[in-house]
Design a protein around this motif. Structure first.
Motif, short mmCIF file in Angstrom:
data_model
loop_
_atom_site.label_atom_id
_atom_site.label_comp_id
_atom_site.label_asym_id
_atom_site.label_seq_id
_atom_site.Cartn_x
_atom_site.Cartn_y
_atom_site.Cartn_z
N ASN A 301 0.81 -1.24 0.00
CA ASN A 301 0.00 0.00 0.00
C ASN A 301 0.84 1.28 0.00
N GLN A 302 2.16 1.16 -0.11
CA GLN A 302 2.97 2.39 -0.11
C GLN A 302 2.78 3.14 -1.42
N LEU A 303 2.75 4.48 -1.35
CA LEU A 303 2.66 5.27 -2.56
C LEU A 303 4.02 5.22 -3.26
N VAL A 304 4.00 4.86 -4.53
CA VAL A 304 5.27 4.74 -5.26
C VAL A 304 5.75 6.15 -5.60
N ALA A 305 6.98 6.44 -5.20
CA ALA A 305 7.51 7.80 -5.36
C ALA A 305 8.72 7.80 -6.29
N LEU A 306 8.96 8.96 -6.88
CA LEU A 306 10.16 9.18 -7.71
C LEU A 306 11.30 9.61 -6.78
N PRO A 307 12.52 9.65 -7.28
CA PRO A 307 13.63 10.13 -6.41
C PRO A 307 13.40 11.55 -5.88
N THR A 308 12.54 12.33 -6.53
CA THR A 308 12.25 13.68 -6.04
C THR A 308 11.21 13.65 -4.91
N LEU A 309 10.73 12.45 -4.55
CA LEU A 309 9.69 12.24 -3.53
C LEU A 309 8.29 12.61 -4.04
N GLN A 310 8.19 12.94 -5.33
CA GLN A 310 6.86 13.14 -5.93
C GLN A 310 6.27 11.78 -6.24
N THR A 311 4.94 11.65 -6.11
CA THR A 311 4.32 10.39 -6.49
C THR A 311 4.37 10.26 -8.01
N THR A 312 4.35 9.00 -8.49
CA THR A 312 4.60 8.77 -9.92
C THR A 312 3.53 9.37 -10.82
N ARG A 313 2.29 9.51 -10.30
CA ARG A 313 1.21 9.96 -11.21
C ARG A 313 0.75 11.39 -10.96
N ASP A 314 1.37 12.08 -10.03
CA ASP A 314 0.94 13.46 -9.77
C ASP A 314 2.11 14.25 -9.18
N PRO A 315 2.67 15.17 -9.97
CA PRO A 315 3.86 15.90 -9.49
C PRO A 315 3.56 16.83 -8.32
N ASP A 316 2.27 17.11 -8.05
CA ASP A 316 1.94 18.00 -6.93
C ASP A 316 1.66 17.23 -5.64
N VAL A 317 1.72 15.91 -5.72
CA VAL A 317 1.50 15.10 -4.52
C VAL A 317 2.81 14.38 -4.19
N PHE A 318 3.34 14.64 -3.00
CA PHE A 318 4.59 14.04 -2.54
C PHE A 318 4.28 12.98 -1.48
N ALA A 319 5.18 12.04 -1.28
CA ALA A 319 5.01 11.05 -0.20
C ALA A 319 6.35 10.87 0.51
N ILE A 320 6.30 10.87 1.85
CA ILE A 320 7.53 10.66 2.64
C ILE A 320 7.25 9.74 3.82
N GLY A 321 8.31 9.16 4.37
CA GLY A 321 8.16 8.29 5.54
C GLY A 321 7.74 6.88 5.15
N ASP A 322 7.21 6.15 6.13
CA ASP A 322 6.89 4.73 5.93
C ASP A 322 5.88 4.49 4.81
N CYS A 323 5.01 5.47 4.53
CA CYS A 323 3.96 5.23 3.53
C CYS A 323 4.47 5.46 2.11
N ALA A 324 5.76 5.78 1.95
CA ALA A 324 6.30 6.06 0.63
C ALA A 324 7.27 4.96 0.21
N ALA A 325 7.15 4.52 -1.05
CA ALA A 325 8.15 3.59 -1.61
C ALA A 325 9.11 4.44 -2.43
N VAL A 326 10.20 4.82 -1.77
CA VAL A 326 11.18 5.72 -2.41
C VAL A 326 12.33 4.86 -2.97
N PRO A 327 12.71 5.05 -4.23
CA PRO A 327 13.76 4.20 -4.79
C PRO A 327 15.08 4.31 -4.02
#
Ligand SMILES: Cc1cc2nc3c(=O)[nH]c(=O)nc-3n(C[C@H](O)[C@H](O)[C@H](O)COP(=O)(O)OP(=O)(O)OC[C@H]3O[C@@H](n4cnc5c(N)ncnc54)[C@H](O)[C@@H]3O)c2cc1C
Length: 442
Positions: A301-327
């Protein structure tokens, strides 16, 4: 007073005020909120914050949570962001709205109605929850250690069990004062070591019909072949030696198939009687993220994030911490769900959003693994420190490991209160701790 001018592109909403979200809003409030350069809002479903790695000490009763809790309203007032109490229940990306449920008091009276908050930039930092992998009976009979209330509830059950065993007419029943801890990751292992000491401490305050050697049993159950499976073997070995010396029963290669009111059943059919069961066998991001208005989520259920911490499908939505799948370059899995990752992501994003507002490109996040430390209560601390030259962990134990372990929390405190207040707080706690019992007795 000059009119507060906030340009629409600068409404930053952060959901979740934990290790990542709270450090992030505090830093951003100090940087942008203070000068009216952005309007920063934290949405959080609880009213106070307690750093999660402290929870096993709350559960064992060796720490009074009120000493370490932070009030969100006060923090927001002091650090130039707004706190809005409530749980995010949905997201409308087209309208850029975060939906938040109504909140109610203990009597069921509404405190705040259902609300929607507009954003230009959204940061999701809602952490993780216990993953019971669908094991029957876990939700009903095992206590997870996710929140301060759960940790305090476990502690009350433990103290009540000791008082009951002391006061009852007959002898202590099998399983009555047994604690089964399922999952020998950092949380379960640290809890096992702390409990060994704190049960003895509780009993020593006059509950003399309980004999800890005879009546108390702590069983640590792990499905993998060794405890602390995610950490280097050297740390597991050192930890296992100490736990066994304390008399903690360690069962590895043991998969739990069911939890009942009386105890724990293993996949092979064996039943371990235990009236107190803690589930600490893995985490996942909250289910609400699985289908959050089309954002990409992984199997945890983690939000998949880009190295910039932006979510893959919306550049205005970021994810950090345990709920983010950061590469994590060079690793098959994303950055691990740890406090040090939450801290680093929060600091990075707090530097990046001002750049974004200034029209500069976002820089990628690079996780630095500083190693892992395991605190075994008052006995010792063990761990590995990542050597930057060799890229390999160096085994450490004892005083240095203990100081390094404490420094992780000090880093969190510093991010929230600043250096001077952190030093003063530590001094005050050191001076005022002595007249109290070493464990919580109520
Ligand atoms: C018992 C325990 C011991 C640990 N020990 C260690 C350790 O020794 N070292 C280490 O590195 N890591 C440790 N961890 C892991 C570490 O605590 C986490 O990695 C870290 O807290 C993650 O930070 P976060 O901000 O992503 O999530 P959290 O700190 O969990 O914060 C999430 C916040 O979001 C809020 N929230 C959740 N859902 C919603 C919603 N829908 N709407 C609004 N708010 C919401 C929650 O109330 C919470 O305040 C431990 C974890 C536990 C549980």
């Amino acid at each position: 007073m000059p009119e507060r001018i906030v340009q629409p592109s600068r409404r930053i909403v952060v959901v979740g005020g934990g290790a990542a979200g709270l450090e992030f809003v505090t830093a951003l409030g100090n940087r942008l909120g203070r000068r009216n350069l952005a309007e920063i809002t934290l949405i959080e479903k609880t009213r106070t914050h307690l750093w999660k790695p402290l929870l096993h000490s709350v559960a064992a009763g060796s720490m009074d949570p009120s000493e370490y809790e932070l009030n969100y309203l006060a923090q927001a007032h002091w650090h130039h962001f707004r706190f809005r109490f409530g749980e995010m229940t949905g997201l409308a990306r087209a309208e850029r709205l975060v939906h938040v449920a109504a909140t109610r008091d203990e009597e069921g009276r509404e405190i705040t109605p259902p609300r929607s908050f507009p954003y230009d930039t959204l940061v999701i930092a809602i952490g993780s929850v216990t993953n019971d992998f669908g094991t029957p009976g876990v939700a009903e009979h095992a206590i997870p250690l996710e929140t301060a209330e759960q940790a305090a509830r476990f502690n009350r059950r433990l103290v009540n069990a000791c008082i009951r065993a002391h006061a009852q007419p007959g002898p202590v029943r099998p399983g009555q004062l047994h604690v089964a801890i399922i999952g020998a990751g950092a949380t379960g292992t640290e809890l096992a070591a702390e409990l060994y000491q704190s049960v003895r401490e509780v009993v020593s305050y006059g509950l003399d019909r309980v004999d800890p050697e005879r009546d108390v049993r702590i069983v640590l159950i792990e499905a993998a072949e060794r405890i602390l499976p995610a950490l280097p073997a050297r740390i597991s070995e050192a930890t296992l030696t100490l736990l066994e010396r304390l008399g903690v029963e360690v069962r590895t290669g043991a998969r739990v198939s069911e939890v009942t009111a009386e105890g724990v059943r293993l996949a092979g059919g064996e039943f371990i009687p235990s009236e107190l069961v803690v589930w600490s066998a893995g985490v996942k991001a909250p289910d609400a993220l699985r289908a959050l208005d089309g954002l990409e989520a992984n199997r945890l259920n983690q939000l998949v994030a880009l190295p910039t911490l932006q979510t893959t499908r919306d550049p205005d939505v970021f994810a950090i911490g345990d709920c983010a799948a950061v590469p994590w370059p060079g690793h098959a899995d994303p950055v691990p769900p740890r406090a040090q990752a939450a801290h680093q992501e929060a600091s990075h994003l707090a530097r990046q959003l001002p750049r974004r507002i200034a029209g500069l490109p976002l820089q990628p996040f690079a996780y630095r693994d500083f190693g892992s430390l395991i605190s075994l209560g008052r006995y010792t601390t063990v761990g590995s420190l990542m050597g930057s030259l060799l890229g390999k962990g160096v085994f450490i134990e004892g005083v240095i490991a203990k100081l390094m372990y404490r420094s992780l929390y000090k880093m969190h405190e510093r991010a929230l209160y600043g250096t001077a207040a952190t030093l003063l707080g530590s001094l005050r706690r050191g001076l005022t701790r002595r007249p109290h019992p070493m464990v919580k007795l109520h």
